[in-house]
Design a protein around this motif. Structure first.
Motif, short mmCIF file in Angstrom:
data_model
loop_
_atom_site.label_atom_id
_atom_site.label_comp_id
_atom_site.label_asym_id
_atom_site.label_seq_id
_atom_site.Cartn_x
_atom_site.Cartn_y
_atom_site.Cartn_z
N TRP A 99 0.83 -1.21 0.00
CA TRP A 99 0.00 0.00 0.00
C TRP A 99 0.86 1.26 0.00
O TRP A 99 0.50 2.26 -0.62
N ASN A 100 1.98 1.22 0.69
CA ASN A 100 2.88 2.38 0.70
C ASN A 100 3.41 2.66 -0.70
O ASN A 100 3.50 3.82 -1.13
N ARG A 101 3.76 1.60 -1.44
CA ARG A 101 4.26 1.78 -2.81
C ARG A 101 3.17 2.35 -3.71
O ARG A 101 3.45 3.17 -4.59
N GLN A 102 1.96 1.90 -3.50
CA GLN A 102 0.85 2.32 -4.36
C GLN A 102 0.21 3.63 -3.91
O GLN A 102 -0.62 4.16 -4.64
N ASP A 103 0.58 4.15 -2.74
CA ASP A 103 -0.10 5.29 -2.14
C ASP A 103 -1.61 5.03 -2.16
O ASP A 103 -2.39 5.83 -2.67
N ARG A 104 -1.97 3.90 -1.61
CA ARG A 104 -3.34 3.39 -1.70
C ARG A 104 -4.38 4.40 -1.25
O ARG A 104 -5.46 4.52 -1.83
N PHE A 105 -4.06 5.15 -0.19
CA PHE A 105 -5.06 6.05 0.37
C PHE A 105 -4.92 7.47 -0.17
O PHE A 105 -5.63 8.38 0.26
N GLY A 106 -3.98 7.66 -1.10
CA GLY A 106 -3.89 8.90 -1.85
C GLY A 106 -3.41 10.12 -1.10
O GLY A 106 -3.64 11.24 -1.52
N ARG A 107 -2.70 9.92 0.03
CA ARG A 107 -2.26 11.09 0.81
C ARG A 107 -0.78 10.97 1.19
O ARG A 107 -0.32 11.65 2.09
N LYS A 108 -0.06 10.12 0.52
CA LYS A 108 1.38 9.94 0.74
C LYS A 108 1.70 9.60 2.20
O LYS A 108 2.75 9.95 2.73
N GLN A 109 0.74 8.94 2.83
CA GLN A 109 0.94 8.50 4.22
C GLN A 109 1.55 7.09 4.21
O GLN A 109 1.27 6.30 3.31
N LYS A 110 2.39 6.82 5.21
CA LYS A 110 3.05 5.53 5.27
C LYS A 110 2.63 4.77 6.53
O LYS A 110 2.56 5.35 7.62
N LEU A 111 2.38 3.49 6.33
CA LEU A 111 1.92 2.63 7.41
C LEU A 111 3.04 1.69 7.84
O LEU A 111 3.78 1.15 7.01
N TYR A 112 3.13 1.46 9.15
CA TYR A 112 4.10 0.52 9.70
C TYR A 112 3.42 -0.31 10.78
O TYR A 112 2.44 0.13 11.38
N ASN A 113 3.97 -1.50 11.00
CA ASN A 113 3.47 -2.28 12.13
C ASN A 113 4.62 -2.79 13.00
O ASN A 113 4.46 -3.75 13.74
N SER A 114 5.77 -2.12 12.88
CA SER A 114 6.88 -2.45 13.78
C SER A 114 7.78 -1.23 13.93
O SER A 114 8.00 -0.48 12.97
N MET A 115 8.32 -1.05 15.11
CA MET A 115 9.26 0.03 15.36
C MET A 115 10.53 -0.16 14.55
O MET A 115 11.12 0.80 14.07
N HIS A 116 10.96 -1.41 14.38
CA HIS A 116 12.18 -1.69 13.63
C HIS A 116 12.08 -1.18 12.19
O HIS A 116 13.02 -0.58 11.67
N ALA A 117 10.91 -1.42 11.55
CA ALA A 117 10.73 -0.98 10.17
C ALA A 117 10.78 0.55 10.06
O ALA A 117 11.36 1.10 9.12
N MET A 118 10.18 1.24 11.04
CA MET A 118 10.22 2.70 11.01
C MET A 118 11.64 3.22 11.18
O MET A 118 12.08 4.13 10.46
N GLN A 119 12.39 2.63 12.11
CA GLN A 119 13.76 3.08 12.34
C GLN A 119 14.64 2.79 11.14
O GLN A 119 15.52 3.57 10.81
N ALA A 120 14.38 1.66 10.46
CA ALA A 120 15.15 1.33 9.26
C ALA A 120 14.91 2.35 8.15
O ALA A 120 15.80 2.60 7.33
N ASP A 121 13.72 2.95 8.13
CA ASP A 121 13.41 3.98 7.13
C ASP A 121 13.82 5.38 7.58
O ASP A 121 13.55 6.36 6.89
#
Length: 682
Positions: A485-507
């Protein structure tokens, strides 16, 4: 001794039946058995009342369904909106809402069924009769396909080709699952192509214009999309056989005018509703529909019938490129696709694969046969490659259309969760879950994904553009979905979804929004700063006021009265609700639209409610003594949070879910969703 007379022991060659003919009839019997033994059925759909209309013709000489109105259970037809049945003309008579060709051509079969004591008004009899007719018609389609193939191929090759095309296309997965309007239509389409191909191959001295005009009209009577074939046939005759053109056009015109006259006398309409172009609802989204109709995983013609990809190679063949029958096919398929792409329902409703392209399959087979006629002109390496691809692609098609389309009931369940009628646009390119790979595991994944999507949508619509959002605990399915969904900008507002702290810190993310329930995890971060909650946690009444521009359905669980806020009681009083009359732990349902109460009920017993005009939204409230639950089902998806107090679903103008919430009006009357913001690092 006289010579022994062997005339009695020598078979007369005139009475010998070639082995290929035995193989043909055995194959036809196989087709019948496969269709009759299939487990996938759509006979409760569009075709449900076709045979009742046939019975009306036999018993009353009219297609009016009025004599059977008491037995039609009209209240169950789209919640009283008469799906499959409609009122027509000033008299308000009832008629079958789909093409009249199928009821007309089914009358001989219904006559026999009635003689055997069958009644199409009974669901079991109707299903049995539909499938018996469908199986007989499938055998007829197969035999006509063999006859067409035999014009270009030898007996054995034609038999194998006909079997591969029938079992590897929608000829089996559509025509073999119900008595659709395409069943009789496909027979007439094959007869049309046979008439032209036999003349082209020198098997017929001339094209029979009267016969051709009659079967062209018969195809149109079965399904008006046959107009996409009628026009190219007229063009073909103008190019190749002008002698037959006036007879063909004249016959078709006389029959069409007779049909118009019948429609006017019977229904007080120039054309029945299904045929009238002025009543067709169209869409401007032409190109977005075109490509998924041809190549998409939900209804894509070539995605479901890979053997037909060979057709594109015909354009590379100089002798075939401008062959009249070849051009006729491509004009036909383009016009047909244009009609589908402009229609309001290009996905074909609850069905399997490219159902709306079934009538095109005989034309596709004809082009393959035209290519086979040039077989000797190919290099040996090209012949080997084409034959190999045909075998592999045909095997894939047989798996897709026969094993899956006829025997896997999960392909029916695939149409739901989310409902294909309501969510076609988001499903047309979903290669994660193609219908031809439907399974129980896939269905559970789809349901889980929809729940995750609803949660994400609820959170993101409250947040600014470009926000980073932490939702839920680490989970492989959610991680995969969020990445896509992040790649597709599914919700059309350039928002990014995460479900782990590790993934956010890696980005390299240093701030995010999160649900208050994740606060303990956020506090583990170094140098973290927590902002206050985003927005005030609304009480039930404030929430209703904030969403008064939408449609709201709410159902109570346990008890909904004791702890209601003063603001809630004041708002409910202002919209003339009887909320204050609900007693302790009673069941309660309220339906509000544009700030007005549409429906409200409370009782000591369980309450059920369907939203008017939409049978796909159903609410249930059960107080603590009659079940203790609250359900709000939208398009087969449970949307109620089933918490104590009021459970709420907010719908947009298309009755799609845009928000769910719960309010503990027995205790703390405030939303449970509370978003917060965190910043960390230097």
């Amino acid at each position: 001794m006289t010579p022994q007379d062997n005339s009695l022991s020598t078979p007369d060659p005139r009475f010998e039946i070639p082995v290929t003919r035995w193989a043909l009839w055995l194959s036809a019997f196989l087709v019948f058995l496969v269709i009759m033994s299939g487990t996938v059925r759509y006979s409760d759909g569009d075709s449900r009342y076709a045979l009742v209309a046939s019975m009306g013709l036999l018993e009353h000489g009219s297609m009016q369904l009025d004599p059977y109105a008491d037995e039609l259970d009209l209240s169950a037809l789209n919640n009283g909106h008469f799906w499959m049945v409609f009122h027509s003309g000033d008299g308000g008579h009832l008629y079958y809402d789909y093409p009249v060709g199928t009821p007309i051509f089914s009358t001989p079969f219904v006559f026999i069924g009635r003689m055997l004591g069958m009644n199409p008004l009974q669901r079991e009899d109707d299903n049995s009769l539909q499938m018996a007719i469908a199986a007989i018609l499938c055998v007829t389609v197969f035999l006509l396909l063999f006859r067409l193939s035999n014009l270009y191929l030898g007996d054995w090759a034609a038999l194998i080709f006909a079997l591969a095309i029938f079992f590897g296309s929608t000829l089996s997965s559509t025509l073999g699952t119900a008595l659709w309007s395409q069943n009789f239509q496909t027979i007439f389409v094959l007869l049309i192509l046979l008439e032209l191909a036999e003349w082209e191959r020198g098997k017929r001295a001339d094209i029979r214009g009267i016969w051709l005009g009659a079967i062209l009209f018969a195809a149109y009577l079965c399904r008006p999309t046959s107009a996409a074939l009628i026009l190219p046939v007229f063009g073909y005759l103008a190019w190749r056989n002008r002698k037959a053109l006036p007879w063909t056009m004249g016959t078709a015109a006389v029959l069409f005018l007779s049909f118009v006259l019948w429609s006017w006398l019977e229904m007080h309409m120039l054309l029945p509703r299904y045929y009238d172009p002025t009543m067709w609802q169209t869409t401007t989204e032409f190109w977005p529909h075109w490509l998924p109709l041809w190549f998409g995983p939900a209804r894509g013609l070539w995605a479901f019938t890979p053997v037909m990809l060979i057709l594109w190679g015909a354009w590379a063949m100089r002798k075939l490129r401008f062959q009249p029958l070849h051009l006729l096919f491509w004009v036909w398929i383009v016009l047909h696709t244009f009609l589908l792409a402009r229609s309001q329902s290009p996905w074909g409703g609850w069905s399997y694969g490219p159902r709306f392209f079934t009538e095109i399959v005989p034309g596709m087979a004809l082009v393959l046969l035209l290519m086979a006629g040039e077989w000797e002109s190919f290099k040996p390496s090209v012949r080997k490659a084409m034959l190999g691809f045909f075998v592999v692609a045909s095997a894939a098609g047989i798996y897709i259309h026969t094993l899956q389309g006829l025997y896997n009931i999960e392909t029916v369940a695939w149409n739901d969760n989310p409902n294909i009628d309501q969510h076609w646009k988001e499903r047309r390119w979903d290669w994660q879950h193609p219908q031809f790979l439907a399974s129980g595991h896939q269905r559970l994944d789809m349901i889980a994904e929809r729940g995750i999507a609803l949660t994400a949508h609820q959170a993101l619509r409250r947040l600014p553009e470009g926000a980073n959002v932490l939702l839920g605990a680490p989970d492989p399915l959610a991680r995969e979905l969020y990445a896509r969904w992040n790649r597709q900008d599914r919700f059309g507002r350039k928002q990014k979804l995460y479900n782990s702290m590790h993934a956010m810190q890696a980005d390299g993310v240093h701030e995010c929004y999160f649900n208050r329930s994740l606060l303990p995890e956020i506090l583990k971060l170094p140098n973290v700063k927590i902002d206050s909650a985003i927005g005030y946690r609304l009480c039930f009444g404030e929430f209703l006021a904030a969403n008064k521009a939408h449609e709201i359905i709410a159902a109570a669980k346990d008890d909904c009265t004791t702890g209601a806020a003063l603001e809630t009681r004041a708002y409910m009083y202002s919209i003339h609700s009887r909320f204050d009359s609900v007693r302790l732990r009673q069941s309660y349902i309220v339906h509000i639209k544009n700030g007005q109460v549409i429906h409200e009920a409370y009782s000591d017993n369980r309450l059920d409610y369907d939203l008017p005009g939409n049978p796909h939204v159903h609410a249930t409230s059960a107080g603590i003594f009659v079940g203790n639950y609250a359900s709000i089902n939208v398009d087969g998806q449970e949307c109620s949070m089933n918490e104590r107090g009021m459970n709420v679903v907010v719908l947009d103008e298309k009755r799609k879910v845009i928000w769910t919430a719960s309010f503990d009006t027995h205790g703390d009357d405030h939303e449970k969703v509370s978003l917060m913001k965190a910043k960390w690092g230097n």
